[in-house]
Structures are given as C-alpha cells and as structure tokens.
Design an enzyme around this catalytic site. Structure first.
Site, short mmCIF file in Angstrom:
data_model
loop_
_atom_site.label_atom_id
_atom_site.label_comp_id
_atom_site.label_asym_id
_atom_site.label_seq_id
_atom_site.Cartn_x
_atom_site.Cartn_y
_atom_site.Cartn_z
CB SER A 115 -0.86 0.01 1.26
OG SER A 115 -1.43 1.30 1.46
CE1 TYR A 157 -4.25 -2.09 4.79
CE2 TYR A 157 -3.43 0.13 4.40
CZ TYR A 157 -3.90 -1.07 3.92
OH TYR A 157 -4.04 -1.25 2.56
C1 BGC Z 1 -6.22 1.65 1.90
C2 BGC Z 1 -7.41 2.53 1.61
C3 BGC Z 1 -6.97 3.98 1.42
C4 BGC Z 1 -5.86 4.05 0.42
C5 BGC Z 1 -5.32 5.48 0.21
C6 BGC Z 1 -5.18 1.85 0.85
O1 BGC Z 1 -4.07 1.06 1.14
O2 BGC Z 1 -6.63 0.30 1.92
O3 BGC Z 1 -8.33 2.45 2.68
O4 BGC Z 1 -8.07 4.77 0.98
O5 BGC Z 1 -4.80 3.22 0.82
O6 BGC Z 1 -5.10 6.13 1.42
#
Ligand code: BGC
Length: 256
Positions: free
Chosen positions: A144, A157
């Site tokens: 991410s 996360y």
């Molecule tokens: C997350 C989303 C978020 C995006 C941008 C992703 O990794 O799962 O919830 O909107 O990143 O911030």
C-alpha cells in the site's frame, strides 16, 4: 504471444477487489491460477468462471492465510493440483480503523496476521519448494502507499505494510541467490470492498479525490497490469523494489 504461458500463479484474496483483478489478468496472459479466498465462495467462483469463460484455468483453494498452517497449505495445493508454481501474489489484506489510543489487541493481531504473517509463511513455503526443485520464481506483495505514508486511524495497517516493505527488501537479498525475485506493488485508493465506507461517504471521497492528481480512484485493472509485468520475463532483473500505483497521491503535497 502470451507472456505467462506455462506458468502457475497463486493469488491470495482472489475472490474480490484487487486480487480478483490480478487473477483475471494473469490468466488472460496465459497463467494457470490458484484462486485463494477465505470467506465468500461466491467471489472465488466468479473469478474462476470468468477465467474459464476467457479460456483459462483456475483452481479454487479455501484458506485462512492468517494462520501459518493454512498459508503453507495454499502452496501445497498449488503443487498438488498443478505440479508446481512460478508466481506468488500475496494480495489478501484487511484494515481496521481506530484511534491509536483505543486500538484493541485483537484488531492488532488480526491485521498483522493477514497482512504480514500470511505473506511471510506463504513466501517461506513457496521459497522452500522452489529451492528444493532448483527453480526460479516471482513473489509480488500487494502492499500500500501506507508502507511509506502515514494513515491516521490505521496504525495497525501502517505497521503491517511497513513490515511487508522490510520483509520484501530482506527477502530480495536472501532469495536472490535462488533466482527468486520479490517486489511490492503499493496501490493508493482503488475501488474495492476494502474502501466501501469511504466510497459511501461523499464529503470524504471528494476530499480524497482532491488529493489525487489524476482526479480519479484507481481500478483493480490499474494494479493488475503492473503485477502482470512484474511476473513476466521483462521483469527478470527487478527485485527489492516497491512500485506505487496511486494516481500521484503520494507526491501531492500542497500548501493551500
Ligand atoms: C487503503 C485505503 C486507502 C488508500 C489510500 C489503501 O491502502 O486500503 O483504505 O483509501 O490506501 O489512502
């Protein structure tokens, strides 16, 4: 020429969202796909049907990759059903929102287990098989932008994705001599079930769109194209890197 003809790809979390997009794209490039899912068989069946509709092959495997034994079992199933595998896509992931001071231990454990422990033991089982067979391979983690960028309200996360970044960097060094490459793909805001709450909240969605230079959310296909490239021969000298797919979100600091 199909770039992934003769290859077998394992895709975790392939019953929805980015994982489904990746499974379909790898199949369309010729790969046979292990379609892993945890909770919703309908999603995995949809993925398999679409793959078969396009003339490909997909085998469904149910597993809870947050448990190391299940993670290993997914790899074992690939070998059982196809005789080997060449590509592992660690896509399955979850997020839970809470202020840091209120975050429960159970939420910490759940997020870390799916997002970090799963990829760790899947990669380990995959690498052991390839080492024993003296075969090269590709590992692609769907990380991410938050492997690098803060996300207030999502400390678990961020910790899991930051961990996934360092796992990838370390394994690039440890597994390179075995001919196994490993890279991360770091999506920004993509339209998938993980974002349902955001997609339903217009003011929040508009505030986010304002931060994305390309002016739209991403689609699973936007991520899948890069994964197909990283799985292909063209990417054989690429390892230890993160590739961002975010419409410019990460670079968009503005004083206003
Ligand atoms: C997350 C989303 C978020 C995006 C941008 C992703 O990794 O799962 O919830 O909107 O990143 O911030």
């Amino acid at each position: 020429m199909l770039r992934l003809q003769g290859k077998v790809a394992i895709v975790t979390g392939a019953g929805s969202g980015i994982g489904q997009g990746i499974a379909l794209r790898l199949a369309s490039e010729g790969a046979q796909v292990v379609v892993d899912y945890v909770g919703k068989p309908e999603g995995a069946e949809e993925t398999q049907q679409e793959i078969e509709h396009e003339g490909g092959t997909g085998e469904i495997v149910q597993a809870d990759i947050s448990r190391a034994a299940d993670a290993r079992a997914v790899v074992d199933e690939a070998w059982k059903r196809y005789g080997s595998a060449d590509i592992l896509v660690n896509n399955a992931g979850i997020e839970k929102k809470s202020d840091f001071c209120d975050t429960a231990e159970a939420d910490y454990d759940a997020v870390m287990a799916v997002n970090l422990r799963g990829p760790f033991f899947l990669a380990q089982a995959f690498a052991r098989r390839l080492r024993d067979a003296k075969k090269p391979g590709r590992i692609i983690n769907i990380s991410s932008v938050h492997e690098d960028m803060a996300f207030p309200g999502f400390a678990t996360y961020c910790a899991s994705k930051g961990g996934l970044r360092m796992l990838m960097r370390d394994l690039a060094v440890e597994l390179g001599p075995l001919g196994i490459t490993i890279n991360n793909v770091a999506p920004g805001a993509i339209v998938t079930p993980i974002n349902t709450a955001l997609l339903e909240d217009k003011p929040k969605l508009n505030a986010l769109l304002d931060k994305i230079p390309l002016g739209r959310l991403g689609k699973p296909e936007d991520v899948a194209g890069l994964v197909a490239f990283l799985a292909s021969e063209d990417a054989s000298y690429i390892t230890g890197a993160t590739f961002v797919v975010d419409g410019g979100l990460m670079r968009n600091y503005r004083e206003q």
